[in-house]
Enzyme design. Structure first.
Site, short mmCIF file in Angstrom:
data_model
loop_
_atom_site.label_atom_id
_atom_site.label_comp_id
_atom_site.label_asym_id
_atom_site.label_seq_id
_atom_site.Cartn_x
_atom_site.Cartn_y
_atom_site.Cartn_z
N ASP A 35 -6.69 -2.17 4.63
CA ASP A 35 -6.20 -3.21 3.73
C ASP A 35 -6.41 -4.61 4.27
OD1 ASP A 35 -5.11 -1.34 1.80
OD2 ASP A 35 -3.60 -0.89 3.31
N ASP A 88 -1.54 -1.15 6.14
CA ASP A 88 -1.70 -0.64 7.50
C ASP A 88 -2.58 -1.52 8.36
OD1 ASP A 88 -4.27 -0.13 6.67
OD2 ASP A 88 -4.03 2.03 6.53
N ASP A 94 0.86 -1.17 0.00
CA ASP A 94 0.00 0.00 0.00
C ASP A 94 0.91 1.24 0.00
OD1 ASP A 94 -2.36 1.55 0.30
OD2 ASP A 94 -1.96 1.72 2.44
#
Length: 628
Positions: free
Chosen positions: A524, A520, A325
């Protein structure tokens, strides 16, 4: 070394001294009348044998009683009783003595490995100081702290539950949880996590979570269940031992019975069968392989990384594709309003104020950055009657009958609102419109983490072939970060479902190795669960991270990913070395024993010697030091 291990060591040393005295007297013929008498010799050698071997005999008898007899204790018992039966008293006592030496080494190694993990138990606070009405302070158990209680954290005390600092300023020692030796500053408004040690200042902290929901409790639960999730290598060894031991016992019985039926020499073949049993004991494998993975998990925990099980450590060693991410992982996640582009006739403060109304109840970093840009100006949210979150696009709010849109170009385009182009490709652009009228754009920038480039380079040295970045941000903003870090592929403007689809497509493309996703742990969570290995970054206080991820980085340092990959590869290599070495030596000595070339002393080396060497090889993981 614990008290129990010291007692066991003293018993082994006493047994060894007694056995050596008997062996020297026997071999030097100092008392021929005693040692040449079969029953007196047996009685003398039974003393050291029972002194160290009584627990083994007890375990073997319990196994027979419970019909679970095919284990190392059974093999040792049968082999030594057989040796006594044919008059090889010294060999029988020696086998039991050296077997216990191997067992002691196992206990010592496991104890050292376990300490690196169970030291985490020391992070549990013993009490909490709760401030009561009137200013009095009451000391209670941490599990009696309620959400909303005000806690007084004195210098040197552990923080009992996760909370927010109300007043005071101090340095917080997070080393026990994150492995990071540098204390972190904590002042009014900062979040603090349970298990950390307060420095020199006095803090008043509002409890945000109950004890059972706090970081320290969740981490301990994770550690306690880690050993239940075995790697494929460990599972193979367990299955192997389950079938291997009965086959070995049957083979030894056949070796003791069939050859003497045709060639005679019952004592010789029984001796060979006993040596065969000693050699074939699988303790070198069933001890050293799990010990290697246990040591690897311990080494990772010392570096501030929690691995939920040895199966995930084994998968980390096979990672060839790493998907990450962007926001909060590769970047700081600390958004700041860089610029406000206003439509003609619209003031900067108006754009920020209207955007803040729509984002008033949001905890998203962009919403926080907009509120911070307003400074001390109050935003009255009583006029906000409804807020609709359009996933991946923004918010639609109703404020005093006005329809306000705050979000991406796509959100405004869906309402037929045309937005002027913005030249800053690196910034996140938050458009603002009111009742179909375009008001302006708020440009928000996020900074790349200082260690991110070094982390990407370290991942490549660990054998990661592809590094891919997924983001819901605009392509231009994603490309800017991707180019700066040198990632291989950038997938931008993704909705949460789009991230899952992208990872599934990458998994389908994967020809070799495994895919890890770094996020995180909150937004996600679906992708963390879908990937081969889910890694949560900077998520100490996040329940979602601990639940969804397979590996939890205790702080947000990206470089720890490469570090734990190195530990994983070393762990798997050591486990394989132990398997190959143990099986090779045992196979060679088994063949030699069957043909009478190897005696009982050789068998002791093939069993205990190999086990000790494999254990020492596994213990090399205990010397792994933090590289960050």
């Amino acid at each position: 070394m614990g008290a129990k291990q010291k007692r066991e060591l003293n018993k082994i040393l006493l047994t060894a001294a007694l056995f050596l005295c008997l062996l020297l007297a026997d071999r030097l013929h100092l008392a021929p009348a005693i040692f040449e008498n079969r029953w007196l010799s047996l009685a003398l050698y039974l003393v050291p044998y029972l002194l160290c071997g009584a627990p083994v005999l007890r375990k073997a008898l319990l196994g027979i009683k419970n019909r679970q007899m095919f284990d190392e204790s059974f093999l040792m018992t049968v082999a030594t009783v057989g040796a006594f039966a044919i008059g090889e008293n010294a060999e029988a006592a020696a086998v039991m003595l050296f077997y216990q030496v191997g067992e002691w080494f196992q206990g010592y190694a496991v104890g050292r490995s376990r300490r690196s993990i169970t030291e985490l138990m020391d992070i549990v606070p013993e009490s909490a100081n709760v401030e009561r009405p009137g200013g009095t302070v009451e000391t209670v158990d941490p599990d009696e702290v309620a959400v909303g209680d005000v806690l007084v954290i004195r210098p040197g005390e552990r923080i009992p539950v996760d909370g927010t600092v109300l007043s005071g300023e101090s340095l917080i020692n997070t080393a026990a949880l994150t492995g990071e030796p540098v204390p972190r500053a904590a002042r009014s408004g900062d979040a603090v996590i349970s298990g950390c040690i307060n420095g020199d200042g006095l803090l008043r902290v509002r409890a945000e979570k109950a004890f059972e929901d706090s970081a320290v409790t969740r981490i301990l639960e994770l550690v306690e269940t880690a050993s239940e999730k075995k790697s494929r290598t460990e599972s193979f060894i367990t299955r192997f031992a389950r079938y291997y031991t009965p086959i070995v016992v049957c083979t030894a019985v056949l070796l003791a019975i069939f050859p003497p039926l045709f060639a005679g020499g019952w004592a010789t073949w029984i001796y060979r069968a006993c040596a065969f049993l000693v050699i074939s004991c699988p303790c070198a494998l069933v001890i050293s392989v799990p010990l290697a993975f246990f040591g690897g998990i311990g080494a990772a925990s010392r570096g501030g990384v929690l691995v939920k099980g040895s199966n995930y450590l084994e998968l980390m060693a096979q990672v060839r594709t790493l998907v990450s991410d962007k926001t909060g992982t590769l970047t700081m996640g600390d958004f700041r309003v860089a610029e406000v582009l206003c439509a003609p006739g619209v003031k900067r403060g108006t754009v920020l104020h209207i955007a803040a109304l729509a984002e008033g109840l949001s905890t998203h970093p962009i919403a926080q950055s907009i509120r911070e840009a307003l400074g001390e100006r109050e935003t009255d949210l009583s006029a906000v009657t409804s807020v609709e979150n359009v996933s991946g696009r923004g918010l639609i709010a109703s404020v005093s009958g006005r329809r306000i849109l705050v979000g991406s170009d796509a959100l405004l385009a869906s309402e037929g609102i045309v937005c002027p182009a913005v030249s800053d490709n690196a910034a996140t652009v938050c458009r603002v419109a009111e009742d179909g009228r375009y008001l302006g754009a708020i440009l928000i920038r996020d900074q790349v983490k200082p260690e991110a480039r070094e982390a990407v380079s370290a991942l490549r040295t660990q054998g990661v072939d592809q590094i891919i970045m997924l983001t819901g941000d605009r392509r231009a903003a994603g490309d800017a970060v991707g180019r700066e870090l040198g990632v291989d592929r950038i997938c931008a403007e993704l909705l949460p479902a789009g991230k899952v689809a992208q990872v599934e497509a990458l998994l389908a493309e994967q020809k070799e190795g495994k895919l890890a996703f770094v996020g995180d742990g909150i937004n996600d969570a679906p992708v963390l669960a879908r990937s081969d290995v889910g890694i949560a970054m900077g998520s100490l206080g996040s329940d979602a991270a601990i639940e969804a991820a397979d590996v939890v980085i205790m702080d947000d340092d990206l470089r720890r990913i490469a570090s734990v990959m190195g530990i994983a590869r070393r762990t798997v290599a050591i486990a394989r070395q132990n398997i190959v070495f143990a099986l090779a030596v045992k196979l060679i000595v088994l063949v030699l024993s069957a043909f009478g070339v190897a005696n009982m002393w050789t068998a002791v080396f093939a069993d205990v010697g190999v086990a000790v060497l494999c254990i020492l090889n596994s213990m090399r993981l205990l010397t792994v030091k933090r590289t960050i």
